[in-house]
Design a protein around this motif. Structure first.
Motif, PDB file in Angstrom:
ATOM      1  N   THR C 118       0.837  -1.201   0.000  1.00 20.37           N
ATOM      2  CA  THR C 118       0.000   0.000   0.000  1.00 20.37           C
ATOM      3  C   THR C 118       0.872   1.251   0.000  1.00 20.37           C
ATOM      4  OG1 THR C 118      -1.799  -1.134   1.134  1.00 20.37           O
ATOM      5  CG2 THR C 118      -1.755   1.265   1.315  1.00 20.37           C
ATOM      6  N   ALA C 119       1.854   1.271   0.888  1.00 22.71           N
ATOM      7  CA  ALA C 119       2.732   2.441   0.978  1.00 22.71           C
ATOM      8  C   ALA C 119       3.436   2.680  -0.351  1.00 22.71           C
ATOM      9  CB  ALA C 119       3.750   2.238   2.104  1.00 22.71           C
ATOM     10  N   GLN C 127      -4.377   5.073  -6.486  1.00 19.91           N
ATOM     11  CA  GLN C 127      -5.445   5.050  -5.499  1.00 19.91           C
ATOM     12  C   GLN C 127      -5.562   3.592  -5.065  1.00 19.91           C
ATOM     13  OE1 GLN C 127      -7.162   7.522  -4.280  1.00 19.91           O
ATOM     14  NE2 GLN C 127      -7.231   9.180  -5.790  1.00 19.91           N
ATOM     15  N   VAL C 128      -5.288   3.326  -3.801  1.00 14.03           N
ATOM     16  CA  VAL C 128      -5.179   1.946  -3.343  1.00 14.03           C
ATOM     17  C   VAL C 128      -6.355   1.556  -2.454  1.00 14.03           C
ATOM     18  CG1 VAL C 128      -3.721   0.276  -2.144  1.00 14.03           C
ATOM     19  CG2 VAL C 128      -2.673   2.150  -3.440  1.00 14.03           C
ATOM     20  N   LYS C 141      -3.682   1.691  10.092  1.00 14.82           N
ATOM     21  CA  LYS C 141      -2.382   1.876   9.442  1.00 14.82           C
ATOM     22  C   LYS C 141      -2.520   2.005   7.925  1.00 14.82           C
ATOM     23  CE  LYS C 141       0.667  -0.499  12.739  1.00 14.82           C
ATOM     24  NZ  LYS C 141       1.773  -1.492  12.810  1.00 14.82           N
ATOM     25  N   LEU C 142      -3.447   1.253   7.362  1.00 15.85           N
ATOM     26  CA  LEU C 142      -3.674   1.363   5.910  1.00 15.85           C
ATOM     27  C   LEU C 142      -4.168   2.763   5.557  1.00 15.85           C
ATOM     28  CD1 LEU C 142      -5.320  -2.122   5.280  1.00 15.85           C
ATOM     29  CD2 LEU C 142      -3.137  -1.350   4.327  1.00 15.85           C
ATOM     30  N   ALA C 143      -5.081   3.271   6.375  1.00 19.47           N
ATOM     31  CA  ALA C 143      -5.563   4.638   6.136  1.00 19.47           C
ATOM     32  C   ALA C 143      -4.423   5.636   6.310  1.00 19.47           C
ATOM     33  CB  ALA C 143      -6.721   4.952   7.081  1.00 19.47           C
ATOM     34  N   GLY C 146      -2.273   6.045   3.430  1.00 16.06           N
ATOM     35  CA  GLY C 146      -2.823   6.706   2.259  1.00 16.06           C
ATOM     36  C   GLY C 146      -3.829   5.907   1.454  1.00 16.06           C
ATOM     37  N   ALA C 147      -4.269   4.764   1.982  1.00 15.55           N
ATOM     38  CA  ALA C 147      -5.289   4.001   1.265  1.00 15.55           C
ATOM     39  C   ALA C 147      -6.545   4.854   1.078  1.00 15.55           C
ATOM     40  CB  ALA C 147      -5.626   2.721   2.028  1.00 15.55           C
TER      41      ALA C 147
END
Lengths: 256, 256, 256, 256
Positions: C118-119, C127-128, C141-143, C146-147
């Motif tokens: 993701t990073a 856009q992930v 953590k995903l948010a 930058g998810a």
């Protein structure tokens, strides 16, 4: 814990009642009943078998355990009342687990016939323990009719589904003037524990032990399960939270 | 049942592990631990409290029970590793329940930090018991990293929700090369029994006993619950049916 | 209800996203997608198949629906990142449903690899939309990485178990700074409705429609299910009571 | 889908029946009923109120919807039969939702009285729709007595608990010769969808809409929920698996 349970005038040390049907053989049955710690054992009464099956079961079990005849398979009040009377005459036992089945597929109790048979047998001097649905109105009427306890199902007989509607059982327990015994549906030990935690006074089961791979071990499991649930109920469990609550002190963390 | 459980090289007779936090007072704690039958007792380690709280707890408990230090409240691998090392130095204990919390609200483990800390402490010679989510991949990685057991949560710490996702726990148990210990979430005895029935090797709990109205009685309930679930698991339960199955013989009914 | 949903900068009228795998044939797939009302359709990317399968799917679907490439079957961050880049080059699409599977049996996401991928893809301008476990720390953590959304599973892919841990999903939804899309596990329409009632912004599903006996009809069912859950969530449901509450006025009963 | 539902000889396009009690005001009630898409609206009959409440409700609703009088609050067969007759005389409506409550706390139906009243009203030419427990024997007897449908509860009236015992409802639906309408207990849209997926022909609800924060929106949610469940039921859902099943093709993975 000094926790004697009085059922139909009998003082019992165990809150597990067990059935005598369907074991691989009689020795396994005896060993399983022994391992369960139960003091009451149900025996199915059949008219044609009274001098055979039921009497021999009572001979086998009666010296060591209290036998509770049951009218398994009866489909009308008349049939069940007749069966109970035959049992009393032949076995000299004045209590009965009253089953009146409403259909052969679900083996669900027939409430109307059950109420009728209960009233008649109570009038006849029996101590009646009716097997019923998880219906609070039927349970109350059975108690009003003089039943010594009510025995709502957890799930269909032999299904092993456990307590399908815990809130219904809990509501019945909260309001019943007589002991509530969870009867039918138990599949494993946590089901028995849950039934007790919901407020049941005792649990009656048969298939879950008789048909387990190791009936004797499962009987021991059920003994612990009933004891676990009984203790937990009276110990006052923690409330259920939707969030977390630290169990450890929050001060002085390394690095804080 | 000869059912010895080996955890991190220690042979244990009880499959219930218990925490030492949050009891009304030390006497109740001691009585509850005694009643639980547990042989392993977790103690939270705090840096600033090592000479006070933790050492005094070890003095109090160590003669009678095996103390398992835990890194409760740590939020990074670094912090947890440091805490574990301090505990080993001060207390001369080389195993640790590893907690690395990912946020203060849910107290959910942080898998990345947990994996890092596990690898580091295993390399350091510790026997590591990590508290983790009910994630089969994280559990496998922890085992691969050398954890002596994995300790997935049943539900958030202190919530009393029980086992929120039984199938996830069952899947983890079915595939784990190391013992699976259900840790966190237990509210009552049937929850503990269920965890064992799903295949857990043991159960660790704290709040459910410490904060019950009667902690000593609840401890006894949990002892029976774990035993019930363990026996039921190995006894081979009956299958779950959606229909009924008569437990009593169907021939010779009165009136038939 | 004016209820437009913005996902990764795209304004969507439907909160149902649907997959394109496993249908009996392409016509049924097209009819089912049409019946679902979905505007976004996921397509699995395979390196060797890019010029074949994926491109032809994009040709087939692209004029009518927004295609969301997914990295199904990838087992490392490296593999998933490479796959996403190939998809962008070949298809000129800059968003991706990111799957990094931790094992082939449960198809459970690998959180570490997922966070890494993701990073990297966010840094690369993608856009992930990561498919993840129902772990609140991983979701946060995903948010943070930058998810554009987080996509926790309801249950294992293709299992049809529904939402196995509703409270976990609810906790994630209550705290997420980005949209939460329930992905995987849905079996039937009530599952989709429940996911929305728990606070999900949308639902992504595939097998439940593709493998239903009548995929087109099930697609319509899912459309209604998602709409039902969305409306119910925003309508403010009644509290759950453990007792009964009459819906009808209690005065003036006949006979009272 | 050409899916007309025939209930007591009436052809209905909607499988949602809705109650008229407890709304914030009459305009909200009318808007909510409209939004629900229901064609049948239940109205509680009170003897003293017939010329007031019920008649005015019928005036208000009768031009647009089919009114179904209900005997809410009645506690004996006699009372319910009398109420039904008064309703027929005053309103010229020959069908009735038959409620005979066994106690005021749980509002659980009294099966004995219900069976008695059903038989009497059927003999009297009524189309009878009895509200009953989730008891398969009672349901069968009601059908045998001539009920036009059976209406088992999902949970206590007004509780919002949903379908507390889905397997019981499923068993009733699988065997009933008359339509099964889930009545009482629905709290939100996924509950309504589930009831339909279990095989119910329709759903009747009141409180879940009337007491929602936004009754009109919740009515729309319920409309979609019933439609979702109906479609899903007839679409043939995927089986429930305990393991994962990939939805995407497994060949040609990037890197493989």
């Amino acid at each position: 814990m000094d926790d004697v349970f009085t059922l139909a005038g009998r003082r019992l040390g165990s809150r597990l009642l067990i059935g005598s049907s369907g074991y691989p053989n009689r020795q396994v049955m005896l060993d399983a009943i022994e391992a369960s710690g139960a003091e009451v054992v149900t025996v199915s009464i059949r008219r044609i078998s009274l001098e055979g099956y039921a009497e021999s079961m009572v001979d086998l079990l009666g010296g060591r355990w209290t036998v509770l005849p049951n009218t398994a398979g009866c489909q009308t009040a008349k049939e069940a009342v007749l069966t109970a009377r035959l049992a009393r005459e032949a076995l000299d036992i004045d209590w009965v687990k009253l089953e009146v089945i409403g259909d052969r597929e679900t083996l669900h109790p027939d409430s109307e016939e059950l109420l009728r048979a209960t009233a008649e047998l109570v009038g006849d001097g029996f101590q009646v323990l009716p097997y019923c649905g998880d219906d609070p109105v039927v349970c109350r009427k059975l108690a009003d009719a003089g039943a010594a306890a009510v025995m709502p199902l957890g799930a269909p007989i032999g299904s092993g589904l456990g307590v399908s509607n815990p809130r219904a059982i809990e509501r019945i327990c909260a309001r019943s003037p007589v002991p509530v015994i969870l009867d039918a549906g138990i599949g494993t030990a946590s089901d028995a524990a849950l039934a007790m935690e919901l407020g049941c006074a005792a649990v009656l089961l048969n298939t879950a032990v008789a048909k387990a791979e190791d009936p004797v071990r499962m009987a021991a499991a059920m003994k612990h399960g009933v004891e676990a649930g009984r203790l937990a109920r009276s110990a006052g469990r923690i409330p259920i939270l939707t969030h977390a609550e630290p169990s450890s002190p929050q001060l002085g963390l390394v690095g804080s």
